[in-house]
Design a protein around this motif. Structure first.
Motif, PDB file in Angstrom:
ATOM      1  N   LEU A 193     -15.695  42.364 -12.152  1.00 53.35           N
ATOM      2  CA  LEU A 193     -16.959  42.966 -11.728  1.00 53.35           C
ATOM      3  C   LEU A 193     -17.971  41.919 -11.265  1.00 53.35           C
ATOM      4  CD1 LEU A 193     -18.503  45.578 -11.377  1.00 53.35           C
ATOM      5  CD2 LEU A 193     -19.283  45.370 -13.735  1.00 53.35           C
ATOM      6  N   LYS A 194     -18.063  40.794 -11.961  1.00 54.18           N
ATOM      7  CA  LYS A 194     -19.026  39.765 -11.566  1.00 54.18           C
ATOM      8  C   LYS A 194     -18.677  39.189 -10.194  1.00 54.18           C
ATOM      9  CE  LYS A 194     -20.566  38.236 -16.097  1.00 54.18           C
ATOM     10  NZ  LYS A 194     -20.653  37.113 -17.018  1.00 54.18           N
ATOM     11  N   ARG A 195     -17.398  38.936  -9.969  1.00 55.44           N
ATOM     12  CA  ARG A 195     -16.976  38.397  -8.674  1.00 55.44           C
ATOM     13  C   ARG A 195     -17.193  39.412  -7.559  1.00 55.44           C
ATOM     14  NH1 ARG A 195     -13.291  33.901  -8.196  1.00 55.44           N
ATOM     15  NH2 ARG A 195     -13.358  32.777 -10.149  1.00 55.44           N
ATOM     16  N   LEU A 229     -18.002  28.968  -4.813  1.00 56.65           N
ATOM     17  CA  LEU A 229     -18.267  29.708  -6.046  1.00 56.65           C
ATOM     18  C   LEU A 229     -17.171  30.691  -6.434  1.00 56.65           C
ATOM     19  CD1 LEU A 229     -22.053  30.403  -5.484  1.00 56.65           C
ATOM     20  CD2 LEU A 229     -21.010  28.668  -6.939  1.00 56.65           C
ATOM     21  N   LEU A 230     -16.504  31.282  -5.455  1.00 58.73           N
ATOM     22  CA  LEU A 230     -15.540  32.335  -5.744  1.00 58.73           C
ATOM     23  C   LEU A 230     -14.096  31.974  -5.418  1.00 58.73           C
ATOM     24  CD1 LEU A 230     -17.601  35.386  -4.429  1.00 58.73           C
ATOM     25  CD2 LEU A 230     -17.384  34.585  -6.780  1.00 58.73           C
ATOM     26  N   LEU A 258     -28.787  24.052  -5.823  1.00 60.60           N
ATOM     27  CA  LEU A 258     -28.425  25.030  -6.842  1.00 60.60           C
ATOM     28  C   LEU A 258     -27.735  24.391  -8.040  1.00 60.60           C
ATOM     29  CD1 LEU A 258     -27.165  27.978  -4.620  1.00 60.60           C
ATOM     30  CD2 LEU A 258     -29.232  27.925  -6.028  1.00 60.60           C
ATOM     31  N   ARG A 259     -26.925  23.385  -7.807  1.00 58.89           N
ATOM     32  CA  ARG A 259     -26.208  22.733  -8.907  1.00 58.89           C
ATOM     33  C   ARG A 259     -27.162  21.992  -9.849  1.00 58.89           C
ATOM     34  NH1 ARG A 259     -20.936  23.533  -8.501  1.00 58.89           N
ATOM     35  NH2 ARG A 259     -19.929  23.539  -6.478  1.00 58.89           N
ATOM     36  N   GLN A 260     -28.364  21.700  -9.401  1.00 63.10           N
ATOM     37  CA  GLN A 260     -29.345  21.044 -10.260  1.00 63.10           C
ATOM     38  C   GLN A 260     -30.054  22.042 -11.169  1.00 63.10           C
ATOM     39  OE1 GLN A 260     -31.890  18.832  -7.658  1.00 63.10           O
ATOM     40  NE2 GLN A 260     -30.283  17.413  -7.068  1.00 63.10           N
ATOM     41  N   ALA A 273     -22.673  30.334 -12.536  1.00 60.31           N
ATOM     42  CA  ALA A 273     -21.492  29.969 -11.755  1.00 60.31           C
ATOM     43  C   ALA A 273     -20.285  29.744 -12.651  1.00 60.31           C
ATOM     44  CB  ALA A 273     -21.779  28.717 -10.928  1.00 60.31           C
ATOM     45  N   ALA A 274     -20.504  29.281 -13.857  1.00 60.10           N
ATOM     46  CA  ALA A 274     -19.392  29.049 -14.776  1.00 60.10           C
ATOM     47  C   ALA A 274     -18.747  30.355 -15.219  1.00 60.10           C
ATOM     48  CB  ALA A 274     -19.869  28.274 -15.984  1.00 60.10           C
TER      49      ALA A 274
END
Length: 166
Positions: free
Chosen positions: A6-8, A48-49, A153-155, A163-164
């Motif tokens: 669902l999140k993806r 991300l995916l 975004l990674r910061q 993202a994890a």
């Protein structure tokens, strides 16, 4: 058995929506319309995916843009190979600079597919070199924007946690 992703799926829908909303910004070049933000979305989705989700997002976006009259048939070979390339590059190297694999998939691979498959199907002679230049004119700025966004975004701590879980 893995649970329903669902999140993806939600993230994929948001990427499609973002690409469609940003499709008002395009550059007409010959028979194509260049959408730099489509390539930004392809690279971010690949990061991300993963490659298959990114390719699906590119395909759905291309189909919706074709149905709404904002895109052309060139959107399919112009976005799907780049999304796959970005996704596989992130899978292999896990570095932000992997977004620059997107123009490699879009330019040489996508332009060749477009010239070889779509040109004859449309009854037009379309040169690989001219399509390559047009596709790269769109995907290089898009990949650059994706690189900057991904780096920013990674910061962000909240983004890293989100993202994890994808």
């Amino acid at each position: 058995m893995t649970p329903f992703p669902l999140k993806r799926l939600t993230a994929a829908g948001l990427f499609v929506a973002a690409a469609l909303l940003l499709s008002g910004i395009h550059i007409p070049l010959g028979p194509t319309k260049c959408f730099p933000f489509q390539h930004t979305v392809n690279a971010l989705a690949g990061a991300l995916l993963g490659p298959w989700w990114a390719a699906g997002i590119a395909a759905v976006t291309s189909l919706l843009r074709l149905f709404t009259g904002t895109g052309t048939l060139f959107a399919f070979p112009g976005s799907i190979p780049g999304a796959l390339a970005a996704g596989f590059a992130f899978r292999w190297w896990k570095k932000d600079w992997a977004v620059f694999a997107e123009p490699l998939g879009t330019g040489p691979v996508g332009a060749s597919l477009a010239a070889l498959l779509l040109g004859p199907a449309m009854g037009r002679s379309v040169g690989i070199v001219s399509l390559n230049l047009a596709f790269l004119a769109s995907s290089l700025p898009g990949a650059t924007v994706a690189f900057l966004l991904l780096h920013l975004l990674r910061q962000n701590q909240a983004f890293r946690k989100m993202a994890a879980t994808l």
